[in-house]
Design a protein around this motif. Structure first.
Motif, PDB file in Angstrom:
ATOM      1  N   ALA A  91       0.887  -1.251  -0.125  1.00  0.00           N
ATOM      2  CA  ALA A  91      -0.078   0.160   0.188  1.00  0.00           C
ATOM      3  C   ALA A  91       0.803   1.296   0.052  1.00  0.00           C
ATOM      4  N   ALA A  92       1.717   1.132   0.741  1.00  0.00           N
ATOM      5  CA  ALA A  92       2.747   2.485   0.782  1.00  0.00           C
ATOM      6  C   ALA A  92       3.236   2.706  -0.474  1.00  0.00           C
ATOM      7  N   GLU A  93       3.902   1.529  -1.066  1.00  0.00           N
ATOM      8  CA  GLU A  93       4.638   1.860  -2.431  1.00  0.00           C
ATOM      9  C   GLU A  93       3.500   2.064  -3.484  1.00  0.00           C
ATOM     10  N   ALA A  94       2.265   1.652  -3.474  1.00  0.00           N
ATOM     11  CA  ALA A  94       1.275   2.279  -4.148  1.00  0.00           C
ATOM     12  C   ALA A  94       1.064   3.733  -4.038  1.00  0.00           C
ATOM     13  N   ALA A  95       1.193   4.165  -2.921  1.00  0.00           N
ATOM     14  CA  ALA A  95       0.938   5.616  -2.746  1.00  0.00           C
ATOM     15  C   ALA A  95       2.073   6.511  -3.276  1.00  0.00           C
ATOM     16  N   ARG A  96       3.380   6.037  -2.827  1.00  0.00           N
ATOM     17  CA  ARG A  96       4.412   6.606  -3.617  1.00  0.00           C
ATOM     18  C   ARG A  96       4.539   6.642  -4.991  1.00  0.00           C
ATOM     19  N   ALA A  97       3.891   5.634  -5.893  1.00  0.00           N
ATOM     20  CA  ALA A  97       3.859   5.820  -7.152  1.00  0.00           C
ATOM     21  C   ALA A  97       2.741   6.914  -7.457  1.00  0.00           C
ATOM     22  N   LEU A  98       1.795   7.121  -6.820  1.00  0.00           N
ATOM     23  CA  LEU A  98       0.725   8.008  -7.037  1.00  0.00           C
ATOM     24  C   LEU A  98       1.087   9.443  -6.742  1.00  0.00           C
ATOM     25  N   SER A  99       2.147   9.524  -5.829  1.00  0.00           N
ATOM     26  CA  SER A  99       2.649  11.002  -5.516  1.00  0.00           C
ATOM     27  C   SER A  99       3.283  11.666  -6.662  1.00  0.00           C
ATOM     28  N   VAL A 100       3.796  11.067  -7.690  1.00  0.00           N
ATOM     29  CA  VAL A 100       4.349  11.619  -8.799  1.00  0.00           C
ATOM     30  C   VAL A 100       3.245  11.962  -9.725  1.00  0.00           C
TER      31      VAL A 100
END
Length: 352
Positions: free
Chosen positions: A69-78
């Motif tokens: 989930a954290a990696e998904a949020a990181r991907a969306l942050s860009v």
């Protein structure tokens, strides 16, 4: 004149042999007993190791869910906040994001929070599309979004599960809850809400003695179950849904934990808040451990119905390279009825 030597009768011979053989028989029986004790102890040690490995495996699976989930949020942050591309990416990740120990991480909520205070909220519909939606009071984790603005850029933070509390008198039904993971990017905070039902899937993982999983309550009564705790020792997923923490539908505040046995059907369980009753010894034993990542505790305890269980506890730890907090994210407990810790009858058990 010499008198004839008296002859032994059959009865006297048997008595004599009995006197001679009794010590040998006792020694032989004692040896068999000691061998049996050693074999049983060895077998129980092996069973304990299996139960410990099950808890470690399940705790890593839970950690993998949060990491994903954290990696998904990181991907969306860009990506631009709320853009069609960002919504499509999360929908794709929720539909096919690999497996976390036989549990697929499904996402239900998405929140963007800019440094200027602008908030965008989206929720997945029945067609798995993320649509703009007003925040549901209590269930929309704006608290974690605010906290994430205070952490370093490039780090994530784990929120608490948010769901409506259901007492024992209310059957478990469709759950709209989530557990949030927030990531702080260069342009703001992205919060991904993992569907609470993903946590419930961990309760179905196969654990010792590896009987086929059926109804979770029936499995629990037979002594074969898993439960999840958060870092504050709140029960967050359990075969008895009324033990799991939740929010009051009227006040949106967390329902206070049970302090004794009489409150366990109408209040959730917290290992520290529980004051007196049948579970106090169990919880005290758990709280006496200071588990580090990769460690596990195995001990014997009894539940509310008085059944003896062998309990295996493992911490859920998250990597500090991604998450800002080095503390444990929670714990996984695996329970097994003591009667399973006997010699197997006609079936082979997968001891390692």
């Amino acid at each position: 004149m010499n008198e004839p030597t008296p002859r032994l009768t059959s009865r006297k011979a048997l008595q004599l042999w009995g006197l001679l053989l009794t010590p040998v028989a006792l020694i032989f029986a004692f040896a068999i007993f000691r061998v049996g004790q050693r074999n049983r102890a060895t077998m129980e040690q092996r069973q304990n190791r299996v139960l410990a490995q099950d808890a470690l495996r399940a705790s890593q699976a839970v950690a993998d869910l949060y990491i994903r989930a954290a990696e998904a949020a990181r991907a969306l942050s860009v990506l631009p906040a709320g853009s069609p591309a960002s919504l499509q990416v999360l929908a794709a990740l929720s539909a096919d994001n690999g497996q976390a120990g036989n549990v697929s991480a499904e996402y239900k909520r998405l929140l963007f929070s800019s440094a200027r205070g602008k908030v965008l909220h989206f929720e997945r519909d029945r067609q798995s599309h993320f649509r703009p939606s007003p925040c549901t009071p209590g269930l929309c984790d704006t608290e974690i979004a605010g906290a994430a603005h205070e952490i370093p850029v490039g780090k994530a933070i784990l929120g608490r599960p948010l769901r409506w509390y259901r007492p024992e008198s209310e059957p478990e039904g469709p759950d709209s809850g989530t557990v949030s993971v927030a990531f702080r990017g260069e342009n703001g905070v992205v919060v991904v809400g993992v569907d609470y039902r993903s946590l419930l899937q961990f309760l179905k993982l196969p654990v010792f003695p590896y009987n086929p999983r059926g109804d979770l309550l029936e499995d629990y009564e037979k002594g074969n179950y898993i439960y999840l705790l958060d870092r504050e020792t709140n029960v967050i997923a359990h075969p008895k849904h009324w033990h799991s923490a939740g929010l009051d539908r009227m006040t949106f505040a967390p329902v206070t934990p049970a302090t004794n046995d009489d409150e366990t059907g109408s209040h959730p369980l917290n290992f520290r808040a529980y004051r007196e009753g049948k579970l106090r010894g169990y919880f005290d034993r758990f709280l006496s451990f200071s588990l580090l990542p990769g460690e596990v505790a195995v001990f014997r305890a009894s539940n509310l119905s008085g059944m003896d269980r062998v309990i295996s506890i493992a911490p859920v730890s998250l990597p500090t390279s991604l998450f800002v907090h080095a503390s444990m994210a929670g714990f996984v407990g695996v329970g097994c009825a003591v009667e399973y810790f006997k010699e197997p009858e006609e079936k082979m058990l997968p001891y390692y």
